[in-house]
Design a protein around this motif. Sequence first.
Motif, PDB file in Angstrom:
ATOM      1  N   GLY A 136       0.800  -1.221   0.000  1.00 33.66           N
ATOM      2  CA  GLY A 136       0.000   0.000   0.000  1.00 33.66           C
ATOM      3  C   GLY A 136       0.830   1.267   0.000  1.00 33.66           C
ATOM      4  N   PHE A 137       2.119   1.165   0.328  1.00 31.44           N
ATOM      5  CA  PHE A 137       2.973   2.338   0.372  1.00 31.44           C
ATOM      6  C   PHE A 137       3.549   2.712  -0.999  1.00 31.44           C
ATOM      7  CE2 PHE A 137       2.817   1.340   4.809  1.00 31.44           C
ATOM      8  CZ  PHE A 137       3.063   2.539   5.475  1.00 31.44           C
ATOM      9  N   VAL A 138       3.556   1.774  -1.942  1.00 28.47           N
ATOM     10  CA  VAL A 138       4.276   1.994  -3.206  1.00 28.47           C
ATOM     11  C   VAL A 138       3.725   3.194  -3.964  1.00 28.47           C
ATOM     12  CG1 VAL A 138       4.877   0.998  -5.434  1.00 28.47           C
ATOM     13  CG2 VAL A 138       4.892  -0.434  -3.375  1.00 28.47           C
ATOM     14  N   TYR A 139       2.436   3.196  -4.254  1.00 21.55           N
ATOM     15  CA  TYR A 139       1.849   4.273  -5.059  1.00 21.55           C
ATOM     16  C   TYR A 139       1.903   5.629  -4.345  1.00 21.55           C
ATOM     17  CZ  TYR A 139      -1.661   6.889  -7.710  1.00 21.55           C
ATOM     18  OH  TYR A 139      -2.322   7.849  -8.437  1.00 21.55           O
ATOM     19  N   PRO A 140       1.447   5.737  -3.077  1.00 27.55           N
ATOM     20  CA  PRO A 140       1.518   7.042  -2.415  1.00 27.55           C
ATOM     21  C   PRO A 140       2.939   7.586  -2.300  1.00 27.55           C
ATOM     22  CG  PRO A 140       0.045   5.584  -1.221  1.00 27.55           C
ATOM     23  CD  PRO A 140       0.757   4.747  -2.226  1.00 27.55           C
ATOM     24  N   LEU A 141       3.918   6.717  -2.000  1.00 27.57           N
ATOM     25  CA  LEU A 141       5.300   7.194  -1.885  1.00 27.57           C
ATOM     26  C   LEU A 141       5.847   7.633  -3.241  1.00 27.57           C
ATOM     27  CD1 LEU A 141       6.924   4.735   0.690  1.00 27.57           C
ATOM     28  CD2 LEU A 141       6.119   7.076   1.045  1.00 27.57           C
ATOM     29  N   ALA A 142       5.432   6.946  -4.321  1.00 25.49           N
ATOM     30  CA  ALA A 142       5.854   7.370  -5.656  1.00 25.49           C
ATOM     31  C   ALA A 142       5.303   8.762  -5.975  1.00 25.49           C
ATOM     32  CB  ALA A 142       5.395   6.358  -6.702  1.00 25.49           C
ATOM     33  N   LYS A 143       4.026   8.993  -5.664  1.00 20.01           N
ATOM     34  CA  LYS A 143       3.435  10.312  -5.908  1.00 20.01           C
ATOM     35  C   LYS A 143       4.096  11.375  -5.039  1.00 20.01           C
ATOM     36  CE  LYS A 143       0.291  11.099  -8.180  1.00 20.01           C
ATOM     37  NZ  LYS A 143      -1.160  10.855  -8.151  1.00 20.01           N
ATOM     38  N   LEU A 144       4.421  11.031  -3.796  1.00 18.45           N
ATOM     39  CA  LEU A 144       5.094  11.975  -2.917  1.00 18.45           C
ATOM     40  C   LEU A 144       6.477  12.320  -3.454  1.00 18.45           C
ATOM     41  CD1 LEU A 144       5.074  13.531  -0.238  1.00 18.45           C
ATOM     42  CD2 LEU A 144       5.991  11.498   0.873  1.00 18.45           C
ATOM     43  N   TYR A 145       7.187  11.311  -3.941  1.00 16.24           N
ATOM     44  CA  TYR A 145       8.523  11.517  -4.515  1.00 16.24           C
ATOM     45  C   TYR A 145       8.458  12.414  -5.747  1.00 16.24           C
ATOM     46  CZ  TYR A 145      12.654  10.253  -7.293  1.00 16.24           C
ATOM     47  OH  TYR A 145      13.779  10.287  -8.079  1.00 16.24           O
ATOM     48  N   TRP A 146       7.493  12.172  -6.621  1.00 17.63           N
ATOM     49  CA  TRP A 146       7.374  12.986  -7.833  1.00 17.63           C
ATOM     50  C   TRP A 146       6.965  14.415  -7.501  1.00 17.63           C
ATOM     51  CZ3 TRP A 146       4.132   8.632 -10.503  1.00 17.63           C
ATOM     52  CH2 TRP A 146       5.013   7.643 -10.950  1.00 17.63           C
ATOM     53  N   SER A 147       6.046  14.580  -6.524  1.00 15.73           N
ATOM     54  CA  SER A 147       5.606  15.931  -6.168  1.00 15.73           C
ATOM     55  C   SER A 147       6.721  16.728  -5.511  1.00 15.73           C
ATOM     56  CB  SER A 147       4.401  15.857  -5.228  1.00 15.73           C
ATOM     57  OG  SER A 147       4.766  15.293  -3.972  1.00 15.73           O
ATOM     58  N   ALA A 148       7.709  16.033  -4.911  1.00 17.33           N
ATOM     59  CA  ALA A 148       8.848  16.707  -4.282  1.00 17.33           C
ATOM     60  C   ALA A 148       9.947  17.030  -5.293  1.00 17.33           C
ATOM     61  CB  ALA A 148       9.410  15.844  -3.156  1.00 17.33           C
ATOM     62  N   TYR A 158       3.817  15.152 -15.761  1.00 18.55           N
ATOM     63  CA  TYR A 158       3.392  15.168 -14.356  1.00 18.55           C
ATOM     64  C   TYR A 158       3.518  16.578 -13.789  1.00 18.55           C
ATOM     65  CZ  TYR A 158       2.779  13.658  -9.529  1.00 18.55           C
ATOM     66  OH  TYR A 158       2.310  13.487  -8.256  1.00 18.55           O
ATOM     67  N   GLY A 159       2.438  17.079 -13.176  1.00 19.70           N
ATOM     68  CA  GLY A 159       2.471  18.420 -12.606  1.00 19.70           C
ATOM     69  C   GLY A 159       1.598  18.554 -11.371  1.00 19.70           C
ATOM     70  N   GLU A 160       1.385  17.476 -10.659  1.00 25.10           N
ATOM     71  CA  GLU A 160       0.527  17.497  -9.471  1.00 25.10           C
ATOM     72  C   GLU A 160       1.294  17.979  -8.248  1.00 25.10           C
ATOM     73  OE1 GLU A 160      -1.520  13.817  -8.860  1.00 25.10           O
ATOM     74  OE2 GLU A 160      -1.700  13.424 -11.011  1.00 25.10           O
ATOM     75  N   GLY A 161       0.516  18.485  -7.282  1.00 28.87           N
ATOM     76  CA  GLY A 161       1.113  18.939  -6.031  1.00 28.87           C
ATOM     77  C   GLY A 161       1.180  17.816  -5.016  1.00 28.87           C
ATOM     78  N   PHE A 162       1.114  18.180  -3.741  1.00 26.46           N
ATOM     79  CA  PHE A 162       1.199  17.186  -2.674  1.00 26.46           C
ATOM     80  C   PHE A 162       0.053  16.182  -2.809  1.00 26.46           C
ATOM     81  CE2 PHE A 162       0.477  15.479   1.560  1.00 26.46           C
ATOM     82  CZ  PHE A 162       1.760  15.168   1.961  1.00 26.46           C
TER      83      PHE A 162
END
Length: 265
Positions: A136-148, A158-162
């Motif tokens: 369950g951590f894979v997708y949220p952590l990937a989005k967090l990494y990209w947003s950072a 890709y241009g999303e925020g937090f």
Amino acid sequence: MRLQRLQISALSVLALVVALALAPLPGLPYTMGFAPHWVTVLAAGVGAVFVVRPHPAGLLPVLLLLWSAGGLVLDVFRAFFALTGIPAGEFAQVDWPGMALRGLSLAGCALLGALLLPRIRVPGGPWLGYAAFALGFVYPLAKLYWSAGGTLLRPADYGEGFPYGETIMLVIGAVGSLALVQRWGRSLPRRLVLAGGWTGAAMLTTMGAMSVLGTFSQLLGLTQGPVPLSEPATVAAVAVVYGSWLLFGLAVAGATLSYQRTTAR
């Protein structure tokens, strides 16, 4: 051989799936990459055989029916905007016949799965629940990494925020996975835990199967889809992100089945 009521229900739903899949109904652009109708017809036809004679090999049409049901979550999301009238542009457009077909495919998958469950062995112990917790951590952590600002496997546009929504999903998925295998989960209402487990498994596996199997069939040239095959990073991102969804959903399904059996009166 006399068929049971559950078998008759499953055969009726699968017959409706075939009839609707063979009907020449129009679709919308957002359904590109969804399971082609010939896959749905094949899944329902083969699934009917295993409805009459249940066998663990029936998990193959179950997987194909999950692929056929893929996109139902997107349909429901779009239907929400269409029915409430909240301005959402193209996200308020719904492929209603396709939504009905995907809903019936999921229902047929559930009925066939219910017939197969007594013949399916699930590994003992809590490891499936802990595997679901980790996946369950894979997708949220990937989005967090990209947003950072991370660039590894990040989609070009890709241009999303937090990722607030993904973080909420992470908390719900983590708590739900642990509730299936830890002692404190036994103090929760059993029906609530089972409903959450099977609902989460259905959502995750349908979306995961749609993307993973759809991309694989696109690579083989069997179908057309939205994934740009000329961009290896994007293909790898789809495999990592949506592959984790599929594995997450399967782990939740296994943990839910184990919980259902161990808590049965």
